[in-house]
Design an enzyme around this catalytic site. Structure first.
Site, PDB file in Angstrom:
ATOM      1  N   SER A  32     -28.369 -52.053 -34.151  1.00 22.89           N
ATOM      2  CA  SER A  32     -27.051 -52.455 -33.663  1.00 22.89           C
ATOM      3  C   SER A  32     -27.101 -53.888 -33.101  1.00 22.89           C
ATOM      4  O   SER A  32     -27.559 -54.801 -33.782  1.00 22.89           O
ATOM      5  CB  SER A  32     -26.569 -51.453 -32.619  1.00 22.89           C
ATOM      6  OG  SER A  32     -25.234 -51.701 -32.254  1.00 22.89           O
TER       7      SER A  32
ATOM      8  N   ARG B 298     -14.654 -47.243 -23.034  1.00 25.65           N
ATOM      9  CA  ARG B 298     -15.707 -46.398 -23.588  1.00 25.65           C
ATOM     10  C   ARG B 298     -15.145 -45.403 -24.595  1.00 25.65           C
ATOM     11  O   ARG B 298     -15.749 -45.164 -25.645  1.00 25.65           O
ATOM     12  CB  ARG B 298     -16.415 -45.657 -22.451  1.00 25.65           C
ATOM     13  CG  ARG B 298     -17.578 -44.786 -22.911  1.00 25.65           C
ATOM     14  CD  ARG B 298     -18.664 -45.602 -23.586  1.00 25.65           C
ATOM     15  NE  ARG B 298     -19.863 -44.798 -23.815  1.00 25.65           N
ATOM     16  CZ  ARG B 298     -20.948 -45.238 -24.447  1.00 25.65           C
ATOM     17  NH1 ARG B 298     -20.978 -46.485 -24.894  1.00 25.65           N
ATOM     18  NH2 ARG B 298     -21.989 -44.464 -24.612  1.00 25.65           N
TER      19      ARG B 298
ATOM     20  N   ASP C  36     -20.705 -46.168 -41.422  1.00 25.38           N
ATOM     21  CA  ASP C  36     -20.638 -47.055 -40.255  1.00 25.38           C
ATOM     22  C   ASP C  36     -19.351 -47.874 -40.303  1.00 25.38           C
ATOM     23  O   ASP C  36     -19.150 -48.682 -41.218  1.00 25.38           O
ATOM     24  CB  ASP C  36     -21.867 -47.973 -40.248  1.00 25.38           C
ATOM     25  CG  ASP C  36     -22.034 -48.723 -38.939  1.00 25.38           C
ATOM     26  OD1 ASP C  36     -21.036 -48.947 -38.230  1.00 25.38           O
ATOM     27  OD2 ASP C  36     -23.179 -49.110 -38.625  1.00 25.38           O
TER      28      ASP C  36
ATOM     29  N   HIS D  88     -22.051 -45.239 -36.991  1.00 24.81           N
ATOM     30  CA  HIS D  88     -22.881 -46.279 -36.400  1.00 24.81           C
ATOM     31  C   HIS D  88     -23.979 -45.713 -35.517  1.00 24.81           C
ATOM     32  O   HIS D  88     -25.080 -46.261 -35.447  1.00 24.81           O
ATOM     33  CB  HIS D  88     -22.007 -47.242 -35.590  1.00 24.81           C
ATOM     34  CG  HIS D  88     -22.768 -48.387 -35.009  1.00 24.81           C
ATOM     35  ND1 HIS D  88     -23.326 -49.377 -35.788  1.00 24.81           N
ATOM     36  CD2 HIS D  88     -23.086 -48.689 -33.720  1.00 24.81           C
ATOM     37  CE1 HIS D  88     -23.954 -50.247 -35.013  1.00 24.81           C
ATOM     38  NE2 HIS D  88     -23.830 -49.848 -33.758  1.00 24.81           N
ATOM     39  N   ASP D  89     -23.703 -44.623 -34.836  1.00 18.93           N
ATOM     40  CA  ASP D  89     -24.689 -44.030 -33.919  1.00 18.93           C
ATOM     41  C   ASP D  89     -25.752 -43.202 -34.632  1.00 18.93           C
ATOM     42  O   ASP D  89     -26.583 -42.577 -33.956  1.00 18.93           O
ATOM     43  CB  ASP D  89     -23.973 -43.131 -32.899  1.00 18.93           C
ATOM     44  CG  ASP D  89     -23.641 -43.873 -31.613  1.00 18.93           C
ATOM     45  OD1 ASP D  89     -23.937 -45.073 -31.519  1.00 18.93           O
ATOM     46  OD2 ASP D  89     -23.072 -43.233 -30.709  1.00 18.93           O
TER      47      ASP D  89
END
Length: 365
Positions: free
Chosen positions: A145, A214, A311, A344-345
């Protein structure tokens, strides 16, 4: 139990790329494994935006790390062979100097008086940790990332400082979608009256802004397919719902709230703003006018570039662009396109799939 985290004092003054300098700054880091007599088995891990230096459990801190399935004895980055260093980024609030730190010139927190931060600054500070350990050349720099962007900054500004590169779910620069998301996150924080132009404290903290930022981020870290498979349209049981109007009704809403509440207890808003903007500013094309010409500056023997098809933040074509540019630069490059649904994670949660690719590469260098 002793503290696993160590600290490297940066050169004083430490110049920043966009102007200004730091005095008495330090970087938090942890290490695993043993540096061999030739000092040629060192691996540097550069983190994403929010992790600490605690990538894995440690004899002096057995608590789980953020990459425990990847780093350790017998794991893909095998600490029986490698001396692994993980740094907490300059500008963070996990032990390294950042906007939440005390400015020695004033005795108060830097807040928005902290110099403008770039990922080149983060890379330069991390390299000072490496030098402080007596390491002249790294075997590999690993960056997921934001850490992948920082790894590219390291390779561009310190050509030949590492024999190998591992770039995971990253990009040569941020695309408009990613910039837009991070811009909205920063605006949400700054729009919270409690942010008070960065002059908040523990008694007046921008809780709402941080939680909303968040939550917005979390919706982009995973894929729509995973959200659907994981939560579907499951509702919160009636006996667990807040009776207030418009309170969370669906399980996915409760999940986002839980993740946001966890995050705001451990991360400083101003640090978030600085690191988020640093990601938007970074661009390999600054090193020659195009991504291809920038990557032509890289002097590494090999590279592993990993991307995930789902992603949203750093689409797979960005990892393909990096791999192609590195190959054109003469770097022996392996590109892995992984079919994870976790977006993405995925590098944090789909560690079985990632671990196979990472382990095979680390065994080959």
């Amino acid at each position: 139990m002793t503290e696993a985290t160590r600290y490297c004092t940066l050169p004083d003054p430490f110049p920043m790329r966009r102007g200004g300098q730091l005095h008495g700054a330090r970087i938090a880091f942890e290490t695993w494994g043993t540096l061999n007599p030739a000092a040629d088995n060192a691996v540097l891990i550069l983190t994403g935006m929010s992790p600490s230096a605690h990538a894995a459990s440690h004899p002096d801190d057995p608590s789980p790390g953020w990459w425990d399935d990847i780093v350790g004895a017998g794991k893909p980055i095998d600490t029986r062979r490698w001396f692994v260093i993980c740094v907490n980024s300059l500008g963070s609030c996990m032990g390294s100097t950042g906007p939440a730190s005390i400015d020695p010139a004033t005795g108060e927190r830097y807040r928005l008086g902290f110099p403008e931060l770039t990922l080149e600054d983060v890379a330069a500070a991390a390299h000072e940790v490496v030098r402080s350990l007596g390491i002249e050349k790294l075997r590999c720099v690993v960056g997921p990332s934001m850490g992948g962007m920082t790894a590219l900054a390291h390779a561009l500004n310190l050509p030949g400082a590492s024999d190998h590169l591992m770039l995971i779910s990253t990009a040569p620069h941020s695309l408009p979608f990613s910039i837009a998301i991070r811009s909205l996150q920063r605006e949400l924080i700054r729009s919270d009256p409690a942010w008070n132009h960065g002059q908040y404290d523990d008694d007046s903290f921008p809780v709402t802004g941080m939680m909303l930022a968040r939550k917005l981020g979390m919706t982009t870290y995973r894929s729509a397919l995973e959200w659907r498979q994981r939560f579907a349209r499951t509702r919160v049981p009636d006996n667990q719902r807040d009776p207030a109007p418009f309170s969370p009704e669906f399980a996915v809403e409760s999940y986002l709230a839980y993740q946001a509440e966890r995050f705001i207890t451990r991360f400083d808003p101003n640090c978030y703003l600085y690191l988020s903007r640093a990601m938007d500013w970074f661009d390999v094309a600054d090193y020659g006018g195009s991504v291809a010409r920038g990557l032509a500056r890289v002097r590494a023997r090999s590279a592993l570039v990993i991307g995930v098809e789902t992603d949203l933040l750093f689409p797979i074509e960005q990892q393909e662009e990096i791999a192609e540019g590195l190959r054109d630069a003469g770097v022996s490059t392996h590109f892995a396109d992984l079919p994870s649904i976790q977006g993405h994670d995925a590098f944090l949660v789909d560690t079985h799939r990632f671990g196979r690719v990472i382990g095979n590469y680390m065994a080959s260098i």
